[in-house]
Design a protein around this motif. Structure first.
Motif, PDB file in Angstrom:
ATOM      1  N   PHE A   1      57.098  -0.948 -42.409  1.00  0.00           N
ATOM      2  CA  PHE A   1      57.718  -2.235 -42.886  1.00  0.00           C
ATOM      3  C   PHE A   1      58.378  -1.967 -44.422  1.00  0.00           C
ATOM      4  CE2 PHE A   1      58.723  -6.573 -44.504  1.00  0.00           C
ATOM      5  CZ  PHE A   1      59.774  -6.857 -43.284  1.00  0.00           C
ATOM      6  N   VAL A   2      57.173  -1.549 -45.047  1.00  0.00           N
ATOM      7  CA  VAL A   2      57.501  -1.291 -46.579  1.00  0.00           C
ATOM      8  C   VAL A   2      58.305  -0.169 -46.692  1.00  0.00           C
ATOM      9  CG1 VAL A   2      56.493  -0.813 -48.684  1.00  0.00           C
ATOM     10  CG2 VAL A   2      55.326  -2.393 -47.276  1.00  0.00           C
ATOM     11  N   ASP A   3      58.271   0.883 -46.057  1.00  0.00           N
ATOM     12  CA  ASP A   3      59.228   2.039 -45.959  1.00  0.00           C
ATOM     13  C   ASP A   3      60.615   1.750 -45.693  1.00  0.00           C
ATOM     14  OD1 ASP A   3      57.072   3.604 -46.317  1.00  0.00           O
ATOM     15  OD2 ASP A   3      56.857   4.435 -44.321  1.00  0.00           O
ATOM     16  N   VAL A   4      60.759   0.949 -44.622  1.00  0.00           N
ATOM     17  CA  VAL A   4      62.059   0.228 -44.366  1.00  0.00           C
ATOM     18  C   VAL A   4      62.806  -0.609 -45.555  1.00  0.00           C
ATOM     19  CG1 VAL A   4      63.586  -1.187 -42.790  1.00  0.00           C
ATOM     20  CG2 VAL A   4      61.740   0.031 -41.831  1.00  0.00           C
ATOM     21  N   LEU A   5      61.944  -1.490 -45.996  1.00  0.00           N
ATOM     22  CA  LEU A   5      62.467  -2.226 -47.222  1.00  0.00           C
ATOM     23  C   LEU A   5      62.905  -0.999 -48.365  1.00  0.00           C
ATOM     24  CD1 LEU A   5      60.061  -5.180 -47.480  1.00  0.00           C
ATOM     25  CD2 LEU A   5      62.356  -4.979 -46.402  1.00  0.00           C
ATOM     26  N   THR A  11      65.658  -5.778 -52.413  1.00  0.00           N
ATOM     27  CA  THR A  11      65.124  -6.630 -53.666  1.00  0.00           C
ATOM     28  C   THR A  11      64.473  -7.679 -53.239  1.00  0.00           C
ATOM     29  OG1 THR A  11      67.218  -7.767 -53.881  1.00  0.00           O
ATOM     30  CG2 THR A  11      67.155  -5.865 -55.065  1.00  0.00           C
ATOM     31  N   GLY A  12      63.561  -8.151 -54.030  1.00  0.00           N
ATOM     32  CA  GLY A  12      62.846  -9.561 -53.813  1.00  0.00           C
ATOM     33  C   GLY A  12      61.468  -9.476 -53.484  1.00  0.00           C
ATOM     34  N   TYR A  13      60.747  -8.259 -53.481  1.00  0.00           N
ATOM     35  CA  TYR A  13      59.506  -8.267 -53.125  1.00  0.00           C
ATOM     36  C   TYR A  13      58.649  -7.162 -54.143  1.00  0.00           C
ATOM     37  CZ  TYR A  13      60.389  -3.554 -51.148  1.00  0.00           C
ATOM     38  OH  TYR A  13      60.811  -2.212 -51.085  1.00  0.00           O
ATOM     39  N   ALA A  14      57.515  -7.169 -53.893  1.00  0.00           N
ATOM     40  CA  ALA A  14      56.448  -6.152 -54.409  1.00  0.00           C
ATOM     41  C   ALA A  14      55.312  -5.930 -53.289  1.00  0.00           C
ATOM     42  CB  ALA A  14      55.775  -6.711 -55.574  1.00  0.00           C
ATOM     43  N   ALA A  15      55.185  -4.458 -53.157  1.00  0.00           N
ATOM     44  CA  ALA A  15      54.330  -4.010 -52.193  1.00  0.00           C
ATOM     45  C   ALA A  15      53.105  -3.180 -52.753  1.00  0.00           C
ATOM     46  CB  ALA A  15      55.035  -2.985 -51.294  1.00  0.00           C
ATOM     47  N   CYS A  16      52.056  -3.900 -52.582  1.00  0.00           N
ATOM     48  CA  CYS A  16      50.859  -3.608 -53.295  1.00  0.00           C
ATOM     49  C   CYS A  16      49.732  -2.840 -52.230  1.00  0.00           C
ATOM     50  CB  CYS A  16      50.187  -4.900 -54.000  1.00  0.00           C
ATOM     51  SG  CYS A  16      51.107  -5.695 -55.132  1.00  0.00           S
ATOM     52  N   PRO A  31      44.279   3.419 -42.895  1.00  0.00           N
ATOM     53  CA  PRO A  31      45.113   3.699 -43.884  1.00  0.00           C
ATOM     54  C   PRO A  31      46.683   3.135 -44.034  1.00  0.00           C
ATOM     55  CG  PRO A  31      44.984   5.330 -42.202  1.00  0.00           C
ATOM     56  CD  PRO A  31      44.050   4.138 -41.885  1.00  0.00           C
ATOM     57  N   GLY A  32      47.264   3.188 -45.007  1.00  0.00           N
ATOM     58  CA  GLY A  32      48.868   2.608 -45.142  1.00  0.00           C
ATOM     59  C   GLY A  32      48.919   1.250 -45.038  1.00  0.00           C
ATOM     60  N   CYS A  33      48.062   0.449 -45.642  1.00  0.00           N
ATOM     61  CA  CYS A  33      48.351  -0.833 -45.551  1.00  0.00           C
ATOM     62  C   CYS A  33      48.641  -1.504 -46.863  1.00  0.00           C
ATOM     63  CB  CYS A  33      46.788  -1.837 -45.191  1.00  0.00           C
ATOM     64  SG  CYS A  33      46.529  -1.359 -43.359  1.00  0.00           S
ATOM     65  N   PHE A  34      49.528  -2.524 -46.789  1.00  0.00           N
ATOM     66  CA  PHE A  34      50.189  -3.210 -48.027  1.00  0.00           C
ATOM     67  C   PHE A  34      50.025  -4.561 -48.021  1.00  0.00           C
ATOM     68  CE2 PHE A  34      51.870   1.025 -47.906  1.00  0.00           C
ATOM     69  CZ  PHE A  34      51.998   1.570 -49.318  1.00  0.00           C
TER      70      PHE A  34
END
Length: 127
Positions: A1-5, A11-16, A31-34
């Motif tokens: 999902f983050v890769d697609v964004l 814009t409008g999000y942060a992935a940690c 692995p790979g959780c945000f």
């Protein structure tokens, strides 16, 4: 999902990145959780643009906890209050995440699982 964004430059999000564990697999690390944090802000709900669902009574009989609530079809916001982000939240709408159409198209194209996209004209809200 983050890769697609990231790929569609939303814009409008942060992935940690976070550490997540599978309880059913002896706390194995996944692995790979945000953690996705919504930074974008939409305007307040505009119920005048929605319409009342004529099936209110039918819904109340099936879901007693909604008794007294009114169901509206269409989730609209005050556009003047929206910050213009591609990914955003509408105040008082709980954990719902809203995206603009180009981001929705990117999500559909990626064929992600466990993601449900609903057009705002078809979504419902209980007030």
């Amino acid at each position: 999902f983050v890769d697609v964004l990231q790929a569609c430059e939303a814009t409008g999000y942060a992935a940690c990145p976070i550490r997540a564990f599978a309880a059913h697999r002896a706390n194995e690390n996944i692995p790979g959780c945000f953690l996705l944090k919504l930074l974008g802000r939409g305007g307040h709900l505009d119920l005048e643009r929605s319409y009342r669902d004529p099936r209110d009574r039918e819904i109340e009989s099936r879901y007693p906890n909604l008794r007294g609530s009114k169901r509206y079809i269409g989730i609209y916001m005050n556009d003047a209050e929206w910050d213009g982000s591609d990914v955003f939240a509408i105040p008082e709408q709980g954990i719902a995440m809203f995206v603009v159409e180009r981001v929705a198209q990117a999500i559909r194209k990626a064929k992600l699982r466990n993601v449900r996209l609903t057009k705002n004209t078809e979504a419902c809200i209980y007030v």
